[in-house]
Design an enzyme around this catalytic site. Sequence first.
Site, mmCIF file in Angstrom:
data_model
loop_
_atom_site.group_PDB
_atom_site.id
_atom_site.type_symbol
_atom_site.label_atom_id
_atom_site.label_comp_id
_atom_site.label_asym_id
_atom_site.label_seq_id
_atom_site.Cartn_x
_atom_site.Cartn_y
_atom_site.Cartn_z
ATOM 1 C CG ASP A 1 31.796 42.895 38.468
ATOM 2 O OD1 ASP A 1 32.080 41.693 38.407
ATOM 3 O OD2 ASP A 1 31.495 43.579 37.471
ATOM 4 C CG PHE A 2 37.962 40.772 38.108
ATOM 5 C CD1 PHE A 2 39.005 41.022 38.985
ATOM 6 C CD2 PHE A 2 38.261 40.503 36.781
ATOM 7 C CE1 PHE A 2 40.334 41.015 38.549
ATOM 8 C CE2 PHE A 2 39.583 40.484 36.331
ATOM 9 C CZ PHE A 2 40.613 40.741 37.223
ATOM 10 C CG ASP A 3 35.864 40.797 33.867
ATOM 11 O OD1 ASP A 3 36.881 40.908 33.182
ATOM 12 O OD2 ASP A 3 35.567 39.756 34.494
ATOM 13 C CG ASP B 1 30.842 46.523 34.965
ATOM 14 O OD1 ASP B 1 30.949 45.539 35.716
ATOM 15 O OD2 ASP B 1 30.986 46.453 33.734
HETATM 16 MG MG LIG Z 1 31.495 43.509 35.538
#
Ligand SMILES: [Mg+2]
Length: 262
Positions: free
Chosen positions: A31-33, A213
């Site tokens: 994932d990025f964020d 996350d």
């Molecule tokens: Mg995220």
Amino acid sequence: MATGESPQLPAELIAALHAFAALPTVVVASDFDGCLAPIVAHPTDARADPAAVAALVALAAVPATTTAIVSGRARADLAALVAIAAPDRCGVALVGSHGTEFDDDFATRITDAERALLAQVAADLGEIAAQFPGTMVETKPASAVLHVRNAADRAHSDAALELARRGPATRPGVHVTEGKAVLELAVIETGKGHALDLLRAQSDADAVCYLGDDVTDENAFSHLRGSDISIKVGDGNTIARHRIAGPNLVGEVLRVLLEGRR
Ligand SMILES: [Mg+2]
């Protein structure tokens, strides 16, 4: 401490990463964020950890190693942010909109009916956001997103989300994704797990490693099994088998994988 060992990652995770890295063909995705980039108040301010992205780019250059960033962001938005950390991202695949947006032509494949529904849903969310200062609506190629992270207080953010759940979220053809302080309403089916299935099939991989996350990443974790590695980043309930404390350790995970693959 031996050279190349990580003092910060759980020993069980390091052992799993070494075993994974020894497999013939693998997919490494994140994932990025909240993973490659720390969470910030305003999504446009998000900046990736250059070392983590560099490790992912280096992994992409290793034979039989497919890498991807799978984000809830629109793909064009994701590409712009990744480019800040890595102007040449080489072979790292970008998958936007929660696993649905694999390429740049995605938006053109939305039907007229889906486009009309998207416009209606975005208008509905706009009316809700207008009632709660600090909340905002983001429109992506196949979805509209209500962001409440910057609402005046918790009561306002909860009320805005509840109005969205009871209103536009119930329209026929709308697919709902709940995130941290966001509600995303898509006009096509979405899911990061589906994206991982495709990446696995395309590369004929022996195993997939995924870091996430948010609650939307649980869908990705639910598609992992056997030799796969699921890593929850930060706090919160999860079905992932492993956990690291925060995004500051994501680069470390990728570095261990890179050393193992080399
Ligand atoms: Mg995220």
